[in-house]
Design a protein around this motif. Structure first.
Motif, short mmCIF file in Angstrom:
data_model
loop_
_atom_site.label_atom_id
_atom_site.label_comp_id
_atom_site.label_asym_id
_atom_site.label_seq_id
_atom_site.Cartn_x
_atom_site.Cartn_y
_atom_site.Cartn_z
N LYS A 1 -6.09 15.33 4.97
CA LYS A 1 -5.50 15.23 6.31
C LYS A 1 -4.39 14.18 6.34
O LYS A 1 -3.42 14.32 7.08
CB LYS A 1 -6.57 14.91 7.35
CG LYS A 1 -7.42 16.11 7.73
CD LYS A 1 -8.31 15.80 8.92
CE LYS A 1 -9.10 17.04 9.34
NZ LYS A 1 -10.03 16.73 10.46
N LEU A 2 -4.55 13.12 5.54
CA LEU A 2 -3.47 12.13 5.45
C LEU A 2 -2.21 12.77 4.86
O LEU A 2 -1.09 12.52 5.33
CB LEU A 2 -3.90 10.93 4.59
CG LEU A 2 -2.86 9.82 4.45
CD1 LEU A 2 -2.63 9.11 5.80
CD2 LEU A 2 -3.26 8.80 3.39
N THR B 1 -14.36 7.03 5.77
CA THR B 1 -14.37 8.47 5.50
C THR B 1 -13.08 9.14 5.97
O THR B 1 -13.08 10.30 6.37
CB THR B 1 -15.60 9.14 6.19
OG1 THR B 1 -15.62 8.75 7.56
CG2 THR B 1 -16.88 8.70 5.53
N TRP B 2 -11.99 8.38 5.94
CA TRP B 2 -10.68 8.99 6.20
C TRP B 2 -10.46 10.13 5.20
O TRP B 2 -10.84 10.03 4.04
CB TRP B 2 -9.57 7.94 6.12
CG TRP B 2 -9.54 7.12 4.89
CD1 TRP B 2 -10.36 6.05 4.59
CD2 TRP B 2 -8.68 7.27 3.76
NE1 TRP B 2 -10.05 5.54 3.35
CE2 TRP B 2 -9.01 6.27 2.82
CE3 TRP B 2 -7.64 8.15 3.46
CZ2 TRP B 2 -8.37 6.12 1.59
CZ3 TRP B 2 -6.99 8.02 2.24
CH2 TRP B 2 -7.35 7.02 1.33
N ASN B 3 -9.81 11.17 5.70
CA ASN B 3 -9.71 12.41 4.93
C ASN B 3 -8.37 12.43 4.18
O ASN B 3 -7.30 12.49 4.81
CB ASN B 3 -9.82 13.60 5.89
CG ASN B 3 -9.86 14.93 5.19
OD1 ASN B 3 -9.20 15.12 4.17
ND2 ASN B 3 -10.62 15.87 5.74
N GLU C 1 -17.97 4.86 9.31
CA GLU C 1 -17.01 4.96 10.41
C GLU C 1 -15.56 4.88 9.94
O GLU C 1 -14.71 5.63 10.39
CB GLU C 1 -17.26 3.83 11.42
CG GLU C 1 -18.56 3.97 12.19
CD GLU C 1 -18.73 2.86 13.20
OE1 GLU C 1 -17.73 2.26 13.62
OE2 GLU C 1 -19.88 2.57 13.57
N LEU C 2 -15.28 3.93 9.05
CA LEU C 2 -13.88 3.65 8.70
C LEU C 2 -13.49 4.18 7.32
O LEU C 2 -12.31 4.37 7.04
CB LEU C 2 -13.61 2.14 8.75
CG LEU C 2 -13.77 1.49 10.13
CD1 LEU C 2 -13.65 -0.03 10.02
CD2 LEU C 2 -12.73 2.02 11.11
N PHE D 1 -5.24 2.11 3.72
CA PHE D 1 -6.63 2.59 3.81
C PHE D 1 -7.44 2.10 2.60
O PHE D 1 -8.59 1.68 2.74
CB PHE D 1 -6.67 4.12 3.89
CG PHE D 1 -6.39 4.67 5.25
CD1 PHE D 1 -7.20 4.33 6.34
CD2 PHE D 1 -5.33 5.53 5.47
CE1 PHE D 1 -6.95 4.84 7.61
CE2 PHE D 1 -5.07 6.05 6.74
CZ PHE D 1 -5.88 5.69 7.81
#
Lengths: 348, 100
Positions: free
Chosen positions: A37-38, A32-34, A29-30, A214
């Motif tokens: 995209k950041l 897998t930040w891309n 959930e937390l 992150f």
């Protein structure tokens, strides 16, 4: 947090009530930040403008700090994918399936951290040679990492995790988890992150700051994993299981072995460059000591001898303070250039 | 996404060895409500994830060390670009995470 974490679903092969299932699921959930995209969301513009406005000495200080992270993230990613993944299946551990699931998430996030740092240095800090093209997993670390003792911690990590993956012995696993999750992730990464938080206003790097928040969130789950793994081993030792005797001693010994070289990381991005950004070596050491106390003494219930920690750190500082650090870095830069030549010829 | 699969503790506690709370509970509650509306999620789900971002430990009684150095650790107190409050900072990170 004091958690009552419970999945609404149940399976047959996977225990959805396991702590490691929870860590895996929250990682999905937390964690897998891309990264790309950041980059798009925050952009590089402000970071580049701040970089341009800093003096050369200030840039070098940030470059040294980030270099430690870049080599470190690459090495933890490599050891997680190979040695730690195998260790999670060890017969002496419970909940192997869920631990193996979680380790894939840990490995993914470490590779994302490497992805961020490598691109960031290329995009923002490429005004001089960053020495970030050769792979430390193939023996060539960034010159300042190798010139100070930080490389020793990563060398130790490789040796301990490889040994534990080979023997699957509980004491070897405890030593490997101590070096990796407590010393590298729990102390080195967190004191480095705290230094980024202390950047003065003129060093305004929003992309770097958000990315490291992150990273810091991901590392929180990794440290929780390490703490829980070590608690399991300690509980089995205290229950009298002969196979587990020596776990606590192994944990403490690993800290004493690593801690002088961990302090070198703080030296590397502060006093080694006369600290133009005011990141303060003593602050770094104090934060590290606080984290040691929290993880080793309060959480794991061990009895770390403060005087011994202080003594080995002081002895090491006196030793490196005698060095001509610029000369040592220069020698490692020459070594790096030679290795580049070999790589260009098709070697490693 | 949004933590709907799990039941989490939603209490937001100041962490031992962590950054001090600087916003009021009412300010935090209002910010969570607004974020939930913006994200199309329930306030409970947002609150759960804020709590988890602040601290992922399984300790039953508080924590002995903060596990998220830059968001809820004492480092936040030095971060001049931050919200200054660990709950609001974790909320900012959650909102950003949902966008990327």
């Amino acid at each position: 947090m004091s958690q009552v974490l419970q999945s609404q679903y149940s399976g047959q092969r996977v225990d959805t009530g396991s702590k490691w299932y929870t860590l895996f699921q929250k990682g999905v959930e937390l964690g897998t930040w891309n990264v790309e995209k950041l980059f798009d969301e925050i952009g590089f513009e402000q970071d580049r403008a701040s970089w341009e406005a800093l003096s050369q000495d200030e840039r070098d200080q940030i470059r040294y700090l980030i270099s430690g992270f870049l080599d470190g993230e690459r090495e933890v990613a490599g050891d997680a994918a190979t040695n730690l993944q195998r260790i999670m299946g060890a017969p002496c551990l419970d909940e192997n399936t869920e631990k193996e699931m979680y380790m894939t998430m840990l490995t993914l996030t470490e590779h994302k951290h490497t992805q961020f740092l490598d691109v960031y240095m290329q995009e923002v800090m490429d005004d001089q040679d960053n020495y970030n093209d050769l792979d430390p997993r193939r023996g060539t670390r960034i010159p300042v990492v190798q010139a100070t003792g930080l490389g020793e911690v990563f060398e130790h990590q490789g040796l301990l995790t490889a040994k534990a993956a080979n023997t699957l012995n509980p004491v070897d696993i405890a030593k490997a988890a101590t070096n990796y999750h407590l010393n590298v992730e729990g102390i080195l990464a967190r004191v480095g992150a705290s230094a980024i938080s202390r950047f003065p206003e003129r060093a305004d790097f929003p992309l770097l700051n958000y990315a490291f928040k992150f990273v810091s969130t991901d590392e929180g789950r990794h440290i929780t994993h390490g703490i829980e793994l070590l608690k399991e081993l300690i509980e089995k030792e205290e229950a009298g299981n002969p196979q587990f005797q020596g776990v606590k001693q192994g944990i403490v010994e690993t800290l004493y072995q690593d801690v002088p070289y961990m302090a070198d990381f703080g030296y590397m991005f502060t006093d080694a460059l006369d600290d133009p950004l005011g990141l303060d070596f003593n602050e770094v050491l104090m934060r590290g000591g606080n984290l040691i106390d929290g993880m080793y003494n309060e959480t794991l219930g061990l009895d770390i001898d403060y005087m011994e920690v202080l003594n080995v750190v002081r002895d090491r500082y006196l030793e490196i303070n005698e060095w001509d650090i610029k000369q040592r870095v220069h020698e490692q830069e020459q070594h790096y250039q030679r290795k580049r030549g070999v790589a260009a010829d098709g070697g490693v | 996404m949004g933590g709907s699969e799990m039941a989490l503790d939603r209490e937001l506690r100041e962490l031992a060895r962590g950054a001090e709370f600087t916003a009021t509970d009412e300010e935090v509650d209002r910010a969570i409500e607004e974020a939930a509306e913006e994200l199309g999620e329930s306030p409970e789900s947002v609150r759960e994830n804020v709590a988890y971002i602040m601290d992922s430990t399984f300790e039953e009684e508080g924590v002995s060390t903060s596990f998220n150095e830059m968001v809820s650790g004492t480092s936040l107190e030095d971060d001049v670009s931050s919200t200054g409050d660990p709950r609001l900072e974790a909320l900012e990170m959650y909102k950003l995470r949902q966008r990327i």
